[in-house]
Design a protein around this motif. Structure first.
Motif, PDB file in Angstrom:
ATOM      1  N   UNK A   1       1.022  -1.414   0.906  1.00  0.00           N
ATOM      2  CA  UNK A   1       0.044  -0.176   0.394  1.00  0.00           C
ATOM      3  C   UNK A   1       0.797   1.006   0.139  1.00  0.00           C
ATOM      4  N   UNK A   2       1.357   1.041   0.884  1.00  0.00           N
ATOM      5  CA  UNK A   2       2.719   1.757   0.637  1.00  0.00           C
ATOM      6  C   UNK A   2       3.060   2.764  -0.500  1.00  0.00           C
ATOM      7  N   UNK A   3       3.704   1.525  -1.008  1.00  0.00           N
ATOM      8  CA  UNK A   3       4.259   2.062  -2.322  1.00  0.00           C
ATOM      9  C   UNK A   3       3.928   2.034  -3.254  1.00  0.00           C
TER      10      UNK A   3
ATOM     11  N   UNK B   1       1.009   8.754  -5.785  1.00  0.00           N
ATOM     12  CA  UNK B   1       1.421  10.643  -5.787  1.00  0.00           C
ATOM     13  C   UNK B   1       2.748  10.623  -6.071  1.00  0.00           C
ATOM     14  N   UNK B   2       3.832   9.633  -6.895  1.00  0.00           N
ATOM     15  CA  UNK B   2       4.623  10.447  -7.977  1.00  0.00           C
ATOM     16  C   UNK B   2       4.215  10.264  -9.504  1.00  0.00           C
ATOM     17  N   UNK B   3       2.810   9.210  -9.958  1.00  0.00           N
ATOM     18  CA  UNK B   3       3.040   9.421 -10.930  1.00  0.00           C
ATOM     19  C   UNK B   3       1.492  10.408 -11.389  1.00  0.00           C
ATOM     20  N   UNK B   4       0.745  10.650 -10.161  1.00  0.00           N
ATOM     21  CA  UNK B   4       0.137  11.998 -10.284  1.00  0.00           C
ATOM     22  C   UNK B   4       0.866  12.904 -10.414  1.00  0.00           C
ATOM     23  N   UNK B   5       1.673  13.156  -9.344  1.00  0.00           N
ATOM     24  CA  UNK B   5       2.381  14.250  -9.751  1.00  0.00           C
ATOM     25  C   UNK B   5       3.474  14.381 -10.950  1.00  0.00           C
TER      26      UNK B   5
END
Length: 184
Positions: A142-144, A150-154
């Motif tokens: 879940x964290x990964x 979040x990285x992809x959305x960013x």
């Protein structure tokens, strides 16, 4: 003193005595006196002596009979006590053997129950470890996933501009329309 003795010994000084006198010969008078005394005792004491002896004999015989009865009773009680002792010894041996076998069974049951408990605890421990590993793996996933999202959305937010955004929406609408036509 001799005169006094002589007066008793000789009867000539006593004319009324006649043939009565004292015989001083001890050897001659003692057997006669003894035989007279014994004769009188036998004659008069025979019945009393027989009664005393018969009574004594009866008491001795009754004492012997009572002793014999008591002895027989004691022998019977002794035999009963021996039989009871043997019975009690057999029961004690039986209880001892049963006790030892019961102790062995209890010991085996206790060992088996302890082994079963240890096995259940080991299984519970393994299940707990497996559950905790799965939970830890799920938490890491879940964290990964959250970090990747979040990285992809960013990255998407920084790379997408309005025109690219509209193009992506139109392409998705077109795909949805094509899927809709295929399903009809």
């Amino acid at each position: 003193m001799k005169n006094v003795t002589d007066s008793f010994v000789f009867s000539r000084h006593w004319p009324s005595a006649g043939s009565f006198g004292f015989n001083t010969d001890i050897l001659a008078t003692n057997p006669i006196n003894l035989s007279v005394v014994i004769g009188v005792l036998i004659f008069f004491g025979k019945g009393v002596l027989n009664d005393l002896l018969d009574n004594r004999k009866q008491r001795i015989l009754s004492t012997i009979r009572n002793s014999e009865e008591l002895r027989r009773g004691a022998i019977e009680q002794l035999e009963k006590a021996r039989v009871r002792l043997q019975k009690v010894e057999l029961e004690a041996d039986e209880y001892r053997m049963n006790g030892y076998s019961e102790i062995e069974r209890e010991k085996e049951n206790l060992i088996k129950a302890t082994c079963d408990s240890l096995e259940r605890l080991e299984n519970y421990k393994n299940e707990t470890l497996h559950f905790e590993q799965q939970r830890a793996i799920n938490q890491v996933r879940q964290r990964v996933f959250q970090q990747a999202l979040q990285g992809a959305l960013g990255t998407l937010n920084s790379c997408l501009n309005t025109e690219l955004h509209f193009r992506t929406i139109r392409a998705n609408i077109g795909i949805l329309g094509a899927v809709e036509e295929i399903t009809d």
